[in-house]
Design a protein around this motif. Sequence first.
Motif, PDB file in Angstrom:
ATOM      1  N   LEU C 102      -7.841  45.801  70.565  1.00 16.17           N
ATOM      2  CA  LEU C 102      -8.359  45.275  71.909  1.00 16.17           C
ATOM      3  C   LEU C 102      -7.318  45.092  72.993  1.00 16.17           C
ATOM      4  O   LEU C 102      -7.505  45.461  73.953  1.00 16.17           O
ATOM      5  CB  LEU C 102      -9.380  44.149  71.716  1.00 16.17           C
ATOM      6  CG  LEU C 102     -10.680  44.401  71.122  1.00 16.17           C
ATOM      7  CD1 LEU C 102     -11.458  43.130  71.275  1.00 16.17           C
ATOM      8  CD2 LEU C 102     -11.348  45.623  71.179  1.00 16.17           C
ATOM      9  N   LYS C 103      -6.420  44.511  72.459  1.00 16.35           N
ATOM     10  CA  LYS C 103      -5.155  44.148  73.282  1.00 16.35           C
ATOM     11  C   LYS C 103      -4.417  45.423  74.079  1.00 16.35           C
ATOM     12  O   LYS C 103      -4.263  45.602  75.030  1.00 16.35           O
ATOM     13  CB  LYS C 103      -4.004  43.395  72.684  1.00 16.35           C
ATOM     14  CG  LYS C 103      -3.533  42.196  73.642  1.00 16.35           C
ATOM     15  CD  LYS C 103      -2.557  41.452  72.971  1.00 16.35           C
ATOM     16  CE  LYS C 103      -2.917  39.844  72.558  1.00 16.35           C
ATOM     17  NZ  LYS C 103      -2.116  39.195  71.607  1.00 16.35           N
ATOM     18  N   LYS C 104      -4.240  46.253  72.859  1.00 22.81           N
ATOM     19  CA  LYS C 104      -3.590  47.503  73.271  1.00 22.81           C
ATOM     20  C   LYS C 104      -4.708  48.272  74.150  1.00 22.81           C
ATOM     21  O   LYS C 104      -4.218  49.090  75.140  1.00 22.81           O
ATOM     22  CB  LYS C 104      -3.438  48.362  72.092  1.00 22.81           C
ATOM     23  CG  LYS C 104      -2.078  48.178  71.139  1.00 22.81           C
ATOM     24  CD  LYS C 104      -2.065  48.988  70.192  1.00 22.81           C
ATOM     25  CE  LYS C 104      -0.952  48.312  69.189  1.00 22.81           C
ATOM     26  NZ  LYS C 104      -1.242  48.933  67.676  1.00 22.81           N
ATOM     27  N   ARG C 131     -14.030  51.547  71.111  1.00 19.22           N
ATOM     28  CA  ARG C 131     -14.967  51.624  70.063  1.00 19.22           C
ATOM     29  C   ARG C 131     -14.956  52.965  69.366  1.00 19.22           C
ATOM     30  O   ARG C 131     -14.965  52.874  68.033  1.00 19.22           O
ATOM     31  CB  ARG C 131     -16.575  51.843  70.930  1.00 19.22           C
ATOM     32  CG  ARG C 131     -17.621  52.088  69.959  1.00 19.22           C
ATOM     33  CD  ARG C 131     -19.013  52.007  70.595  1.00 19.22           C
ATOM     34  NE  ARG C 131     -18.896  53.309  71.501  1.00 19.22           N
ATOM     35  CZ  ARG C 131     -19.903  53.744  72.014  1.00 19.22           C
ATOM     36  NH1 ARG C 131     -21.139  53.032  71.915  1.00 19.22           N
ATOM     37  NH2 ARG C 131     -19.870  54.835  72.849  1.00 19.22           N
ATOM     38  N   CYS C 132     -14.410  54.032  69.862  1.00 21.17           N
ATOM     39  CA  CYS C 132     -13.937  55.176  69.301  1.00 21.17           C
ATOM     40  C   CYS C 132     -12.802  54.933  68.344  1.00 21.17           C
ATOM     41  O   CYS C 132     -12.925  55.439  67.218  1.00 21.17           O
ATOM     42  CB  CYS C 132     -13.646  56.028  70.259  1.00 21.17           C
ATOM     43  SG  CYS C 132     -12.522  57.575  69.648  1.00 21.17           S
ATOM     44  N   LEU C 133     -11.616  54.075  68.911  1.00 21.63           N
ATOM     45  CA  LEU C 133     -10.513  53.824  67.908  1.00 21.63           C
ATOM     46  C   LEU C 133     -10.837  52.755  66.754  1.00 21.63           C
ATOM     47  O   LEU C 133     -10.402  53.247  65.637  1.00 21.63           O
ATOM     48  CB  LEU C 133      -9.260  53.247  68.816  1.00 21.63           C
ATOM     49  CG  LEU C 133      -8.867  54.370  70.109  1.00 21.63           C
ATOM     50  CD1 LEU C 133      -7.736  53.495  70.896  1.00 21.63           C
ATOM     51  CD2 LEU C 133      -8.737  55.632  69.317  1.00 21.63           C
ATOM     52  N   PRO C 137     -10.740  57.366  63.898  1.00 24.28           N
ATOM     53  CA  PRO C 137     -11.070  58.827  63.957  1.00 24.28           C
ATOM     54  C   PRO C 137     -10.046  59.649  63.645  1.00 24.28           C
ATOM     55  O   PRO C 137      -8.571  59.384  63.466  1.00 24.28           O
ATOM     56  CB  PRO C 137     -11.424  59.224  65.421  1.00 24.28           C
ATOM     57  CG  PRO C 137     -10.680  58.181  66.107  1.00 24.28           C
ATOM     58  CD  PRO C 137     -10.605  56.888  65.486  1.00 24.28           C
ATOM     59  N   ARG C 138     -10.025  60.801  62.865  1.00 19.84           N
ATOM     60  CA  ARG C 138      -9.165  61.701  62.406  1.00 19.84           C
ATOM     61  C   ARG C 138      -8.741  62.799  63.543  1.00 19.84           C
ATOM     62  O   ARG C 138      -7.893  63.292  63.484  1.00 19.84           O
ATOM     63  CB  ARG C 138      -9.412  62.536  61.266  1.00 19.84           C
ATOM     64  CG  ARG C 138      -9.525  61.575  60.048  1.00 19.84           C
ATOM     65  CD  ARG C 138      -8.279  61.040  59.652  1.00 19.84           C
ATOM     66  NE  ARG C 138      -8.373  59.754  59.116  1.00 19.84           N
ATOM     67  CZ  ARG C 138      -8.232  59.458  57.767  1.00 19.84           C
ATOM     68  NH1 ARG C 138      -7.569  60.476  57.144  1.00 19.84           N
ATOM     69  NH2 ARG C 138      -8.200  58.213  57.287  1.00 19.84           N
ATOM     70  N   VAL C 139      -9.796  62.890  64.504  1.00 17.06           N
ATOM     71  CA  VAL C 139      -9.398  63.736  65.501  1.00 17.06           C
ATOM     72  C   VAL C 139     -10.348  63.279  66.975  1.00 17.06           C
ATOM     73  O   VAL C 139     -11.186  62.597  66.554  1.00 17.06           O
ATOM     74  CB  VAL C 139     -10.464  65.137  65.381  1.00 17.06           C
ATOM     75  CG1 VAL C 139     -10.039  66.187  66.530  1.00 17.06           C
ATOM     76  CG2 VAL C 139      -9.663  65.978  64.309  1.00 17.06           C
ATOM     77  N   ILE C 140      -9.699  63.085  68.007  1.00 19.04           N
ATOM     78  CA  ILE C 140     -10.378  62.550  69.208  1.00 19.04           C
ATOM     79  C   ILE C 140     -10.542  63.721  70.019  1.00 19.04           C
ATOM     80  O   ILE C 140      -9.678  64.488  70.519  1.00 19.04           O
ATOM     81  CB  ILE C 140      -9.513  61.783  69.824  1.00 19.04           C
ATOM     82  CG1 ILE C 140      -9.391  60.522  68.860  1.00 19.04           C
ATOM     83  CG2 ILE C 140     -10.197  61.188  71.074  1.00 19.04           C
ATOM     84  CD1 ILE C 140      -8.281  59.460  69.457  1.00 19.04           C
ATOM     85  N   TYR C 164      -1.614  55.696  71.312  1.00 20.82           N
ATOM     86  CA  TYR C 164      -2.354  55.500  70.129  1.00 20.82           C
ATOM     87  C   TYR C 164      -2.276  56.703  69.282  1.00 20.82           C
ATOM     88  O   TYR C 164      -1.914  56.685  68.214  1.00 20.82           O
ATOM     89  CB  TYR C 164      -3.653  55.186  70.138  1.00 20.82           C
ATOM     90  CG  TYR C 164      -4.631  55.049  68.892  1.00 20.82           C
ATOM     91  CD1 TYR C 164      -4.788  53.814  68.149  1.00 20.82           C
ATOM     92  CD2 TYR C 164      -5.254  56.192  68.435  1.00 20.82           C
ATOM     93  CE1 TYR C 164      -5.301  53.768  67.035  1.00 20.82           C
ATOM     94  CE2 TYR C 164      -5.874  56.194  67.067  1.00 20.82           C
ATOM     95  CZ  TYR C 164      -6.044  54.937  66.732  1.00 20.82           C
ATOM     96  OH  TYR C 164      -6.465  54.631  65.351  1.00 20.82           O
ATOM     97  N   VAL C 165      -2.471  57.985  69.867  1.00 22.55           N
ATOM     98  CA  VAL C 165      -2.627  59.265  69.137  1.00 22.55           C
ATOM     99  C   VAL C 165      -1.346  59.661  68.487  1.00 22.55           C
ATOM    100  O   VAL C 165      -1.213  60.150  67.652  1.00 22.55           O
ATOM    101  CB  VAL C 165      -2.933  60.431  70.190  1.00 22.55           C
ATOM    102  CG1 VAL C 165      -2.534  61.727  69.868  1.00 22.55           C
ATOM    103  CG2 VAL C 165      -4.386  60.215  70.520  1.00 22.55           C
TER     104      VAL C 165
END
Lengths: 263, 273, 201
Positions: C102-104, C131-133, C137-140, C164-165
């Motif tokens: 969340l901080k990130k 929420r997605c992270l 996930p393996r793919v965004i 992140y990615v």
Amino acid sequence: MLWKGTIGMTQGLIIKNLSLYHKYEKMTLVNNVSLSIAPSEIVAVVGASGSGKSLLAHSILHLLPEEIEQNCEMLWNGETVNQHNIPQLRGKKIALIPQTIDALDPFLKVGKYLLTLMKGKNKQHRLHKIWSSLGLDIDWLAYFPFELSGGMARRVLIASALVQNPNLILADEPTPGVDADTLSGVLAPFNQMKQEGKSVLFITHDFFAALKVADRIAVMDNGEIIEVSPVSFFAGDGEKLKHTYTKALWQALPQNCFVNNWR
Amino acid sequence: MKKWIPIKLIVPILLILVLYIVAIIIEQKELAIDLNQKNTAPSLTHLFGTDWLGRDMLIRTWQGLSVSLTIGIVTAFCSTIIALLMAVVAGANKKFDRIVRWMIDLFLSLPHLVTLLLITFTLGGGVKGLMIGLIVTHWTSLARVLRVEVFQLNNSEFIQASRQFGKNYIWIVWHHFLPHLYPQIIIGAILIFPHAILHEAAVTFLGFGLSTDQPAIGIILSESMSYLSAGYWWLAFFPGLFLLSITLTFQYMGKQVHRVMERNDRYDSGVNN
Amino acid sequence: MLTIKGVSYHVSSNRCLFDNVSLKIDNEIVGLSGNSGIGKTTLAKLIARIIPLETGSIHVEKSDAKSNPIQLIWQHPEQAVNPKWRIKRILLEAGEIDSDLLKKCGIKKDWLTRFPHQLSGGELQRVCIARCLISKPRVIIADEITTMLDGLSQVDIWELLIIYVKQNKVPMLVISHDEALLNRICDRMINFQKIVDLEKK
């Protein structure tokens, strides 16, 4: 006093010290905003969502819900605009380009709907002229609103304002989701209006589109206009810009540094 | 955030509550038969007059009301549950949706009262038969509304997102659908109520519903028919008026609830720009 | 890694939006550009299995989480969250809340107790990304996620997503009509129009 330079201007729209206050939330939404739009001028208002820019358009037309209290002095061609005489201007001299397709009548084909907005003779002919000037296909007049794609819908909404033959258009977010090819098509009618001596208030969060079309750019943040600058100031690293927020907006464009220097 | 509950909503709710509580209390009382007082016109001692056995019509009507209200509440509650279940089942997949749509169309295409009579008659009448008949026939219109709502929710992005996070349909129904549907559910239930009461009275009046020893309004009305020609108008007039006012009160309450919810909703959404 | 093979989509039985599209994305950020109305969003929804596949196949590393390993982030954050839920509940739907994450994402503690309409578009989009992270996930797939946002929010959001990615080696497909933006953030660009035309021939 941002409007000081406009004293003596009798044509166009002048807004002095506009304040909007939400009665239930007990919150000031727009604080002391002053702005003028001369004939043959396109003024863009940019700012983040929630900065109060859409409220600006609605307050000019006195279309705000009752829970919002509006305080301002507004002049149209030197005459005071208020609750009583706005019906004579709304949809006649001043037209709004709504934000979404929901503003169109879902049960009327767009052509039919646009005709209902028009007055005077030769409606069909005038409509066709405006329609083709927007680069729209005549066949599309027979479409229902839900059949329009995003880019088409944008231009139909613009047409809905143009057919009213106004002297001032308030364009509320006319460009989101419009790709580069369509963008120039969407912006062309505004330039056309400018050449005809009419004016446009171009409200957007899309800074890039604003730079492309406007003469002056007003930057809104937190319900206040923090800077009004001519487009020529937006160049290089933005040295000519007064406010750091405006500079940050300029530098955040992907065409420039793509950094956030604000906060 | 403040919720608005105006006086216009509290008044009908209180009115019905008081009526119902009083009705339940006086239901216990056996009515005295007083043949000296039979068929007297409305007066200060007997506001609604008396019947052919000298019973006070005000108390009879009131007692009848308690039966009607109970039937109304049970019907509204059960019909709403059926409507909700149908809508949720329809939302699960396309095949179920077709079945539910077919069932709704079937019930809507039959004349309401005829179906009701048929079912009640087949089940042998009485409170149970009548209630089942009412429940089975009153869920359709609400189910139709809820089905469309569920359909829209199913296609909304936050439901699609929820599915992306591996939530199953039951979870989504419980956590996403119900909070969104509850205004429609409550208003729908309130509006089934007057319908059910009127139909109960109609079926009973026609002699297919409740048995004659029950003090229901329909019974009172159908009994009074044979006395009307003798000029005893009050036997039908006041109970009928009472029934009508209760029905209208419920309609009014439904409208007010709707307004309050709409207002709260609009207020919740606030001003975004 | 994400592999898409021979995916088609028909609007009606005789009108085809695109046919036999194949794509391969390694641990990189790929931009998908093209004019509106040619089916970029439809492709995104097909890949994320929001619309069922007609033909072709989609391969992605299996993940042990319950969520779909391919996560889509929508254009309108206010439609992608339940308006009656508080932010905390919205985040919890995807899994355990990780305060570091969340901080990130730049989500402040006091947002958690608010409702979606009490946040601005940019703030809400951060919530959607978080929420997605959270669902690992393996793919965004990011479908026009900053189109409705102002320039400053746009910069912040891409900054956090790219970090992140890259750190987690997650491939990302970025869909946008803004070529300048794609040029800034993507390792590789694909013009969707060209793929569609190529396959049609």
